[in-house]
Design an enzyme around this catalytic site. Structure first.
Site, mmCIF file in Angstrom:
data_model
loop_
_atom_site.group_PDB
_atom_site.id
_atom_site.type_symbol
_atom_site.label_atom_id
_atom_site.label_comp_id
_atom_site.label_asym_id
_atom_site.label_seq_id
_atom_site.Cartn_x
_atom_site.Cartn_y
_atom_site.Cartn_z
ATOM 1 N NE ARG A 202 -2.617 -0.028 3.556
ATOM 2 C CZ ARG A 202 -3.434 0.333 4.522
ATOM 3 N NH1 ARG A 202 -4.742 0.278 4.338
ATOM 4 N NH2 ARG A 202 -2.984 0.753 5.675
ATOM 5 C CB THR B 247 -2.413 7.154 -2.645
ATOM 6 O OG1 THR B 247 -1.698 5.933 -2.882
ATOM 7 C CG2 THR B 247 -1.630 8.313 -3.235
ATOM 8 C CG ASP C 166 2.352 -3.298 9.099
ATOM 9 O OD1 ASP C 166 2.601 -4.452 8.689
ATOM 10 O OD2 ASP C 166 2.388 -2.299 8.358
ATOM 11 C CG ASP D 28 6.081 -3.743 9.971
ATOM 12 O OD1 ASP D 28 6.906 -4.137 9.114
ATOM 13 O OD2 ASP D 28 5.657 -2.576 10.013
HETATM 14 C C1 PRP Z 1 -1.180 -4.792 4.327
HETATM 15 C C2 PRP Z 1 -2.003 -6.078 4.444
HETATM 16 C C3 PRP Z 1 -2.789 -6.059 3.166
HETATM 17 C C4 PRP Z 1 -3.050 -4.600 2.959
HETATM 18 C C5 PRP Z 1 -4.457 -4.334 3.415
HETATM 19 O O1 PRP Z 1 -0.101 -4.994 3.531
HETATM 20 O O2 PRP Z 1 -1.230 -7.225 4.595
HETATM 21 O O3 PRP Z 1 -2.090 -6.589 2.060
HETATM 22 O O4 PRP Z 1 -2.125 -3.877 3.776
HETATM 23 O O5 PRP Z 1 -4.790 -3.034 3.144
HETATM 24 P P1 PRP Z 1 -5.892 -2.608 2.090
HETATM 25 O O6 PRP Z 1 -7.070 -3.501 2.317
HETATM 26 O O7 PRP Z 1 -6.159 -1.180 2.472
HETATM 27 O O8 PRP Z 1 -5.315 -2.726 0.724
HETATM 28 P P2 PRP Z 1 1.002 -3.864 3.253
HETATM 29 O O9 PRP Z 1 0.616 -3.085 2.043
HETATM 30 O O10 PRP Z 1 1.239 -3.088 4.503
HETATM 31 O O11 PRP Z 1 2.266 -4.695 2.842
HETATM 32 P P3 PRP Z 1 3.091 -5.803 3.663
HETATM 33 O O12 PRP Z 1 2.223 -7.035 3.777
HETATM 34 O O13 PRP Z 1 4.262 -6.017 2.785
HETATM 35 O O14 PRP Z 1 3.455 -5.249 5.014
HETATM 36 N N1 URA Z 2 -2.539 -3.453 6.934
HETATM 37 C C1 URA Z 2 -2.222 -3.936 8.172
HETATM 38 O O1 URA Z 2 -1.259 -4.692 8.314
HETATM 39 N N2 URA Z 2 -2.976 -3.542 9.209
HETATM 40 C C2 URA Z 2 -4.024 -2.731 9.091
HETATM 41 O O2 URA Z 2 -4.677 -2.437 10.101
HETATM 42 C C3 URA Z 2 -4.335 -2.248 7.805
HETATM 43 C C4 URA Z 2 -3.587 -2.631 6.754
#
Ligand code: PRP
Ligand code: URA
Length: 212
Positions: A107, A111, A203, A206
């Site tokens: 994400r 944005t 997160d 993380d």
């Molecule tokens: C997080 C999560 C989803 C997304 C959800 O991933 O694991 O993939 O955000 O958010 P959305 O429904 O608003 O799209 P992130 O983009 O933080 O990446 P990561 O898994 O690499 O930490």
């Molecule tokens: N991605 C995450 O990992 N946590 C949230 O709460 C939203 C998006």
């Protein structure tokens, strides 16, 4: 949130118990990872109720009997990187023959729009039941994009499994993809100004990989 025919909330005392553990900010990386995987197993048990099956004949020590078994090669799991990876082994523990594809999306921090950076899918995925997995369904942008990518590739039977869903994200995916079954173990309250789920768990990526 309005009612959707394609949204399933998998409520169970064991699932609630494990949700309490992953929500807790004091849960360490090792336990967080383990419990995410266990939740994926529990959710897979329910969400694959209609898994393709076939009849076989088994010889017991006394006679032969017709039995139903899971059809080999009928399932693909597609984690959305990174956090979706944490759910794969839990599903493979029930469906060890499943193929695994990967879709990389992150994400954008300003944005909140998903950006694609990787896609590698198993040959023949179009003919399989595809389970997209991501622990968090927040705005729904990442899940919607992943499902669209799979449809463009020809997939016809797609399901989505997320441990925690926000009403905003669940609605977005359910409206955009009414043919996709959406499984969550809980529907949380809302998103905050950074599009994080409340109460949520922070997160997920993380916490699974210990990167913060
Ligand atoms: C997080 C999560 C989803 C997304 C959800 O991933 O694991 O993939 O955000 O958010 P959305 O429904 O608003 O799209 P992130 O983009 O933080 O990446 P990561 O898994 O690499 O930490
Ligand atoms: N991605 C995450 O990992 N946590 C949230 O709460 C939203 C998006």
């Amino acid at each position: 949130m309005k009612e959707y025919k394609n949204v399933y909330i998998l409520d169970h005392p064991l699932i609630r118990h494990k949700l309490a553990i992953i929500r807790d900010k004091n849960t360490n990386t090792k336990q967080f990872r383990e419990v995410i995987s266990e939740l994926a197993t529990l959710m897979a048990y329910e969400s694959f109720k209609d898994v393709p099956t076939q009849k076989i004949v088994v010889e017991t020590p006394l006679e032969t009997v017709e039995q139903t078994v899971v059809k080999e090669n009928s399932i693909a799991i597609v984690p959305i990187l990174r956090a979706g990876l944490g759910m794969v082994d839990g599903i493979l523990s029930l469906f060890p023959a499943a193929k695994v594809g990967h879709i990389g999306l992150y994400r954008d921090e300003e944005t909140f729009e998903p950006k694609e950076y990787y896609c590698k899918l198993p040959v023949g995925i179009e003919e399989k039941v595809v389970m997209v997995v991501d622990p968090m369904l927040a705005t729904g942008g990442s899940a919607c994009d992943a499902i669209t990518m799979l449809k463009k590739r020809g997939c016809k039977k797609i399901k989505l499994m997320s441990i925690i869903g926000a009403p905003e994200g669940v609605s977005k995916v359910a409206d955009a993809h009414p043919d996709v079954e959406i499984y969550v173990s809980t529907l949380d309250r809302c998103l905050n100004e950074h599009c994080y789920i409340l109460p949520g768990l922070g997160d997920a990526g993380d916490r699974i990989f210990g990167t913060k």
